[in-house]
Design a protein around this motif. Structure first.
Motif, mmCIF file in Angstrom:
data_model
loop_
_atom_site.group_PDB
_atom_site.id
_atom_site.type_symbol
_atom_site.label_atom_id
_atom_site.label_comp_id
_atom_site.label_asym_id
_atom_site.label_seq_id
_atom_site.Cartn_x
_atom_site.Cartn_y
_atom_site.Cartn_z
ATOM 1 N N TYR A 118 -9.941 -2.213 -3.916
ATOM 2 C CA TYR A 118 -10.072 -1.034 -4.774
ATOM 3 C C TYR A 118 -11.213 -0.198 -4.204
ATOM 4 O O TYR A 118 -12.358 -0.658 -4.144
ATOM 5 N N ARG B 150 0.820 -1.213 0.000
ATOM 6 C CA ARG B 150 0.000 0.000 0.000
ATOM 7 C C ARG B 150 0.860 1.272 0.000
ATOM 8 O O ARG B 150 0.581 2.213 -0.748
ATOM 9 N N SER C 94 -6.139 -7.312 -2.865
ATOM 10 C CA SER C 94 -5.961 -5.949 -2.357
ATOM 11 C C SER C 94 -7.175 -5.139 -2.776
ATOM 12 O O SER C 94 -7.679 -5.317 -3.892
ATOM 13 N N THR D 221 -4.774 -5.763 -6.960
ATOM 14 C CA THR D 221 -6.004 -4.986 -6.787
ATOM 15 C C THR D 221 -7.218 -5.715 -7.352
ATOM 16 O O THR D 221 -7.212 -6.174 -8.493
ATOM 17 N N PRO E 271 -5.809 2.816 -6.478
ATOM 18 C CA PRO E 271 -6.931 2.133 -5.832
ATOM 19 C C PRO E 271 -7.456 2.802 -4.569
ATOM 20 O O PRO E 271 -8.572 2.490 -4.137
#
Length: 430
Positions: A397, A308, A395, A391, A339
């Protein structure tokens, strides 16, 4: 293929690969034009999409070029399938004409916007190519070298060059009865191959560069065009007034810049739309800088990871450069995934602090559609656990709720998406 080394192609190298895939350049010539490539390599675009596999055969001056994915296209006249045709298709069409003979074909190289003098020269050249079965001139190729890279400031780019060539084709048909085929040829000037050799690969027996038929007097007048307006201004105004008029015309009265910031999942179409938008704005004479997410990763953010913090740093760097471009009246078009809402908000702040307009475009194509496209094979790897922090899979969005425009490319074609953004920009630009 997973263990095969890859080579990320520059725009100029991508032109070469497209030439080779179309049959205008041999695999061995391509390998020689790509210094440092191993004997077996996968060639990718800036988005890491595998386009072709190049294999050099030991001990032979040959090789194999295997297509993997279609070469990405954009919009504009130079990308129209009617003119951007591979060499093998053009050769075949020349041979298929009724009574046609590819050995009689003439190629005219349109490397600059033709003047009236070159039009007259072209008519003369075409009229001498020999009578075809219909009593007119023989087959003629108008070959227009077009590069992916942006043109030098103040010069006509690929779209304008193709439009002028199409106009020339109409004139040749009307004045000389010619069978004219206009072809946009991907051409970077790399590789040690000449345009004449490329023309032969497209089926031409004889090649004439049109600018070679420009007289010195005409060439001098063309070169002097940028000074014509200045001379007229100096004749019309006293010195102080002339200085102000010239200053305004050359950017002294600078417009407010714009940052157009695309965000969306991998495969959503944001990069494709962003590239097409930037190309159209550049063709309109609007100074435009494209900051594509994957290309920035190779340069501005080289070495950053995909956690991140690294992603936020990457987005902020893009935003900082975009704000600098817009601060000086330019248009910056950026297309990272971006994101996280906090990162996008920071980019908006940077643009607004620079005195620029900020346009957030959410390319909202659903995950299922993006995953079905999966040109790069990333989603499959992420599902298999081979890619961490991906993403949309592993991970998050964070969908924006502050976007100026929302576009879903599931059913919206690229030209329509570009036009949507352009309509919005028209309300911001003077």
């Amino acid at each position: 293929m997973t263990d095969t080394p890859t080579r990320v192609l520059s725009d100029d190298e991508l032109d070469l690969v497209e030439l080779a895939l179309g049959g205008a350049l041999s695999a061995s010539s391509l390998a020689a034009a790509l210094p440092g490539v191993p004997a077996d390599v996968v060639l990718t675009d800036a988005e890491n999409t595998p386009l072709a596999r190049l294999t050099a055969l030991p001990g032979e001056l040959s090789g194999v070029l295997e297509p993997l994915k279609p070469v990405p296209a954009a919009i504009g006249p130079q990308w129209d399938a009617a003119v951007r045709r591979p060499a093998r298709a053009v050769r075949a069409a020349l041979g298929e004409r009724p009574g046609g003979d590819a050995q009689q074909s003439l190629a005219l190289l349109v490397t600059e916007v033709p003047t009236r003098e070159e039009l007259d020269a072209a008519v003369t050249l075409v009229s001498g190519t020999g009578a075809a079965t219909n009593g007119g001139a023989g087959p003629v190729l108008l070959l227009v070298p077009v590069a992916r890279r942006a043109p030098a400031p103040g010069t006509v780019g690929a779209p304008g060059l193709v439009r002028s060539a199409l106009g020339l084709a109409d004139s040749l048909t009307g004045q000389a009865g010619a069978q004219v085929t206009t072809v946009a040829v991907p051409w970077s000037g790399l590789g040690g191959t000449t345009l004449e050799e490329v023309a032969a690969a497209y089926g031409a027996a004889r090649t004439e560069p049109l600018p070679a038929h420009r007289s010195p007097a005409t060439a001098e007048r063309v070169a002097a065009l940028p000074d014509v307006r200045d001379e007229a201004v100096r004749a019309l105004y006293p010195p102080a007034s002339a200085a102000e008029v010239s200053r305004a015309a050359t950017g002294g009265a600078r417009r407010r810049g714009v940052v157009v910031f695309f965000t969306g999942l991998s495969g959503s179409g944001k990069s494709t739309v962003a590239r097409a938008l930037a190309a159209e704005l550049e063709d309109d004479g609007l100074g435009t800088t494209l900051l594509d997410g994957d290309e920035v990763r190779h340069h501005l953010s080289k070495g950053l990871g995909f956690d991140r913090e690294s992603r936020e740093t990457n987005v902020e760097r893009i935003g900082y450069v975009a704000a600098l471009v817009a601060k000086h009246g330019g248009i910056a078009v950026a297309a990272p995934i971006a994101p996280f809402a906090a990162g996008r908000a920071r980019v908006r702040t940077l643009a607004e602090e620079a005195g620029a307009h900020f346009v957030l475009v959410h390319v909202s194509t659903p995950l299922a559609v993006c995953e079905a496209r999966d040109r790069k094979g990333f989603y499959a790897k992420a599902r298999a656990g081979e890619i961490a922090e991906f993403t949309g899979i592993s991970s998050p969005y964070e969908e924006p709720d502050d976007a100026e425009l929302v576009i879903d490319t599931t059913d919206v074609p690229v030209p329509e998406a570009v036009e949507t953004v352009r309509r919005h920009l028209a309300t911001l630009l003077p």
